[in-house]
Design a protein around this motif. Structure first.
Motif, PDB file in Angstrom:
ATOM      1  N   ASP A  60       0.733  -1.023  -0.137  1.00 48.50           N
ATOM      2  CA  ASP A  60      -0.092  -0.074   0.009  1.00 48.50           C
ATOM      3  C   ASP A  60       0.820   1.284   0.007  1.00 48.50           C
ATOM      4  O   ASP A  60       0.306   2.308  -0.047  1.00 48.50           O
ATOM      5  N   GLY A  61       2.169   1.187   0.088  1.00 49.08           N
ATOM      6  CA  GLY A  61       3.247   2.325   0.139  1.00 49.08           C
ATOM      7  C   GLY A  61       2.993   3.126   1.380  1.00 49.08           C
ATOM      8  O   GLY A  61       3.853   3.981   1.283  1.00 49.08           O
ATOM      9  N   GLN A  62       2.546   2.556   2.360  1.00 45.71           N
ATOM     10  CA  GLN A  62       2.562   3.163   3.540  1.00 45.71           C
ATOM     11  C   GLN A  62       3.591   2.957   4.545  1.00 45.71           C
ATOM     12  O   GLN A  62       4.242   3.579   5.581  1.00 45.71           O
ATOM     13  N   SER A  63       4.402   1.837   4.246  1.00 44.84           N
ATOM     14  CA  SER A  63       5.653   1.348   5.242  1.00 44.84           C
ATOM     15  C   SER A  63       6.871   1.112   4.281  1.00 44.84           C
ATOM     16  O   SER A  63       6.563   0.783   3.153  1.00 44.84           O
ATOM     17  N   TYR A 118      -4.076  -3.339  -3.896  1.00 44.43           N
ATOM     18  CA  TYR A 118      -4.168  -1.767  -3.900  1.00 44.43           C
ATOM     19  C   TYR A 118      -3.743  -1.296  -4.891  1.00 44.43           C
ATOM     20  O   TYR A 118      -2.818  -1.383  -5.780  1.00 44.43           O
ATOM     21  N   ASP A 119      -4.619   0.102  -5.397  1.00 52.34           N
ATOM     22  CA  ASP A 119      -4.230   0.932  -6.342  1.00 52.34           C
ATOM     23  C   ASP A 119      -3.798   2.247  -5.834  1.00 52.34           C
ATOM     24  O   ASP A 119      -3.573   2.343  -4.581  1.00 52.34           O
ATOM     25  N   HIS A 120      -3.642   3.331  -6.720  1.00 52.35           N
ATOM     26  CA  HIS A 120      -3.249   4.537  -6.224  1.00 52.35           C
ATOM     27  C   HIS A 120      -4.210   5.447  -5.246  1.00 52.35           C
ATOM     28  O   HIS A 120      -3.722   6.194  -4.560  1.00 52.35           O
ATOM     29  N   LYS A 121      -5.387   4.733  -5.036  1.00 58.21           N
ATOM     30  CA  LYS A 121      -6.464   5.548  -4.146  1.00 58.21           C
ATOM     31  C   LYS A 121      -6.709   4.630  -2.987  1.00 58.21           C
ATOM     32  O   LYS A 121      -7.027   5.250  -1.999  1.00 58.21           O
ATOM     33  N   THR A 122      -6.756   3.200  -2.879  1.00 64.75           N
ATOM     34  CA  THR A 122      -7.219   2.352  -2.049  1.00 64.75           C
ATOM     35  C   THR A 122      -5.982   1.968  -1.138  1.00 64.75           C
ATOM     36  O   THR A 122      -5.203   1.437  -1.393  1.00 64.75           O
ATOM     37  N   THR A 123      -6.488   2.256   0.082  1.00 62.54           N
ATOM     38  CA  THR A 123      -5.057   1.779   1.068  1.00 62.54           C
ATOM     39  C   THR A 123      -5.569   0.962   2.098  1.00 62.54           C
ATOM     40  O   THR A 123      -4.994   0.502   3.141  1.00 62.54           O
ATOM     41  N   SER A 124      -7.086   0.872   2.232  1.00 64.24           N
ATOM     42  CA  SER A 124      -7.507  -0.084   3.288  1.00 64.24           C
ATOM     43  C   SER A 124      -8.765  -0.851   2.908  1.00 64.24           C
ATOM     44  O   SER A 124      -9.419  -0.346   1.770  1.00 64.24           O
ATOM     45  N   PHE A 125      -9.018  -2.056   3.631  1.00 63.95           N
ATOM     46  CA  PHE A 125     -10.315  -2.652   3.161  1.00 63.95           C
ATOM     47  C   PHE A 125     -11.285  -3.305   4.308  1.00 63.95           C
ATOM     48  O   PHE A 125     -10.376  -3.399   5.537  1.00 63.95           O
ATOM     49  N   ALA A 126     -12.382  -3.331   4.041  1.00 61.22           N
ATOM     50  CA  ALA A 126     -13.362  -3.636   5.347  1.00 61.22           C
ATOM     51  C   ALA A 126     -13.046  -4.983   5.913  1.00 61.22           C
ATOM     52  O   ALA A 126     -12.879  -5.346   7.293  1.00 61.22           O
ATOM     53  N   TRP A 132      10.305   2.641  -5.650  1.00 64.89           N
ATOM     54  CA  TRP A 132       9.156   3.586  -5.727  1.00 64.89           C
ATOM     55  C   TRP A 132       8.069   3.217  -5.089  1.00 64.89           C
ATOM     56  O   TRP A 132       7.662   2.049  -5.609  1.00 64.89           O
ATOM     57  N   SER A 133       7.708   3.707  -4.176  1.00 61.02           N
ATOM     58  CA  SER A 133       6.240   3.275  -3.517  1.00 61.02           C
ATOM     59  C   SER A 133       5.113   2.997  -4.487  1.00 61.02           C
ATOM     60  O   SER A 133       4.914   3.709  -5.462  1.00 61.02           O
ATOM     61  N   PRO A 134       4.510   1.867  -4.400  1.00 59.19           N
ATOM     62  CA  PRO A 134       3.443   1.526  -5.436  1.00 59.19           C
ATOM     63  C   PRO A 134       2.315   2.669  -5.563  1.00 59.19           C
ATOM     64  O   PRO A 134       1.392   2.479  -6.676  1.00 59.19           O
TER      65      PRO A 134
END
Length: 512
Positions: free
Chosen positions: A156-159, A339-347, A491-493
């Motif tokens: 997700d590019g966050q870590s 994960y795409d460029h908008k989605t970083t979490s799922f229910a 390069w972060s996804p």
């Protein structure tokens, strides 16, 4: 409607007269698979990408405006065109390197294209989002006591995880640019770190011959070290999420010439794959269930890993020296999973797995899995490994060993990094040469693509990082800052951040 487009492009002051002097050409639009889009048109040569995009979107009756890249090809003679019309079949077109960057006139002049025949304008859909160019270093992250050898972003590019010669893995919060935790346990250099497709587990491979698994949120070790390899770990590769929803299975490669398939939850080997006669240098786990391995024995082997079966060996004709690197045309989708460029979490977990499956299926529509290999013999080979042993093309041009090869996220380009100090760009479907990027004064160790495939970043022995513009085929940003050789880049996804690791013991974070 074409008339309305032409009228719109000819508005404004004294400019239209100068533009009209550029003349016109007869052209027809084609997709890269050879399908025609609309009739022959008389196009003013002053048309640029914006006007061509407007025109094509109307021709294709797109509900939502899609951005395209355009490549100009010389037309075929009337006889060939008539034969193709009678055959009624469309064949893939090699787009070449005559991309429209400014306007048609500039492209035609630059590439000496004749306008006596009907021109073919080949269009390629581009990413709907744009990654902003990396322009500055936003942080120098200290902590490692030796060279930073590998960096890897979470899906997700966050870590971010970094492996070092100081025997530790460090986990970083990319937003605050501070360390989350230090993962200790290895007794020698960390050569590889890899996040699982769901981002919840990190595995690390070391020169101490062991693999360790860690909880990505807490940094705590999972189970005991996995120690069946007799020499150091050269690569680690997770099975894609759409094939293994639990994200529990990964493959390891070693200098001991073997590959092992592990279950991270049980810490046990599920399969051992032997056959290579020298160190295994690279692994890729494909989206169709096959595992690809490259070796210093000059071969690439295709495995059905769960059946412990060798499917085929890619060797004749093949590389004449060590094979150093592999890349798949679908590996960005496999890496980023749901994960795409908008989605970083799922229910829910099920929602995440479904997203991974649908992204992969959509990406592979009408495509075959392609593999590219780079070698010490200064060449690359492009393969269709799911269907046969013969290469599609041998790619030559580098003057020294090719260290890394990477497909762009959209699969349309291949970038190769070499000890000769250059980066070369190749067509991802045909293997034809597109451009050479020169600027580094030392060996280029690593390259990484932006998520939209429009830019490439390179890391070099000369201590610099450079950003390249693919459409314009030139340097976009020179990014000095490291005090020594730059060994690692990612390069972060999500396209926001670049991380580099250097012999100067620093991890640097770069952004727009």
């Amino acid at each position: 409607w074409p008339v309305s487009v032409m009228k719109r492009t000819a508005k404004g002051g004294g400019e239209p007269d100068a533009k009209r002097e550029k003349g016109s050409c007869i052209a027809r639009f084609f997709s890269e698979t050879g399908e025609e889009a609309g009739p022959e048109l008389s196009l003013p040569l002053h048309l640029g990408t914006e006007e061509l995009n407007t025109l094509l979107n109307q021709l294709l009756s797109n509900d939502e405006e899609t951005p395209y890249a355009f490549f100009v090809k010389e037309g075929e003679d009337a006889e060939t065109a008539q034969e193709e019309d009678r055959a009624g079949e469309s064949a893939p077109i090699d787009v070449g390197d005559a991309q429209v960057v400014e306007d048609l006139a500039n492209t035609i002049e630059k590439h000496s294209i004749s306008t006596e025949k009907t021109l073919r304008i080949v269009y390629q859909p581009q990413a709907l989002f744009r990654v902003r160019p990396i322009t500055r270093c936003t942080g120098s992250l200290q902590g490692h006591a030796d060279a930073v050898l590998h960096v890897h972003f979470s899906p997700d590019g966050q870590s971010l995880a970094s492996g070092s010669g100081d025997t530790t893995v460090r986990l970083w919060d990319i937003h605050t640019q501070t360390p989350i935790t230090v993962l200790k346990g290895h007794r020698n250099w960390i050569l590889r770190v890899a996040f699982s497709p769901d981002g919840k587990t990190i595995i690390s491979g070391s020169m101490d011959n062991s693999i360790r698994a860690w909880d990505a949120s807490t940094g705590k070790p999972i189970g005991k070290p996995m120690t069946l390899h007799t020499k150091w770990i050269t690569d680690l590769e997770w099975e894609p999420m759409h094939r293994n929803p639990e994200c529990s299975i990964f493959a390891s490669a070693s200098k001991d010439a073997t590959i092992r398939i592990w279950n991270v939850k049980t810490q046990r080997v599920m399969q051992s794959l032997s056959g290579h006669t020298a160190a295994v240098t690279a692994l890729r786990w494909g989206g169709e269930g096959l595992l690809y391995s490259a070796s210093q024995d000059r071969t690439i082997r295709v495995w059905s890993p769960h059946e412990r079966k060798l499917v085929r060996i890619l060797e004749r004709p093949g590389h004449a020296h060590w094979v150093n690197s592999l890349s798949l045309n679908n590996e960005f989708i496999l890496r980023s999973g749901p994960y795409d460029h908008k989605t970083t979490s799922f229910a829910t977990r099920d929602e995440m797995v479904e997203a991974a499956k649908s992204r992969y299926a959509k990406y592979m529509e009408g495509k075959k899995e392609l593999l590219v290999s780079g070698s010490d013999d200064h060449t690359l080979y492009l393969w269709s490994p799911t269907t046969g042993k013969q290469p599609i093309k041998r790619l030559t041009g580098h003057q020294q060993p090719v260290i890394q090869v990477v497909f762009s996220p959209d699969g349309r380009w291949i970038a190769s990094a070499s000890f000769d100090g250059s980066v070369r760009i190749w067509n991802g479907a045909s293997g034809s040469f597109v451009a050479t990027f020169r600027g580094h004064v030392g060996a280029v160790y690593k390259v990484a693509w932006s998520a939209d495939s429009r830019m490439l970043i390179s890391a070099s022995k000369d201590s610099t990082v450079k950003l390249w513009d693919i459409a314009r085929k030139k340097l976009r940003e020179d990014l000095p800052g490291h005090a020594d050789e730059v060994y690692a880049v990612d390069w972060s996804p999500d396209g926001v951040t670049v991380a580099t690791g250097s012999k100067d013991k620093l991890l640097k974070v770069w952004r727009h």
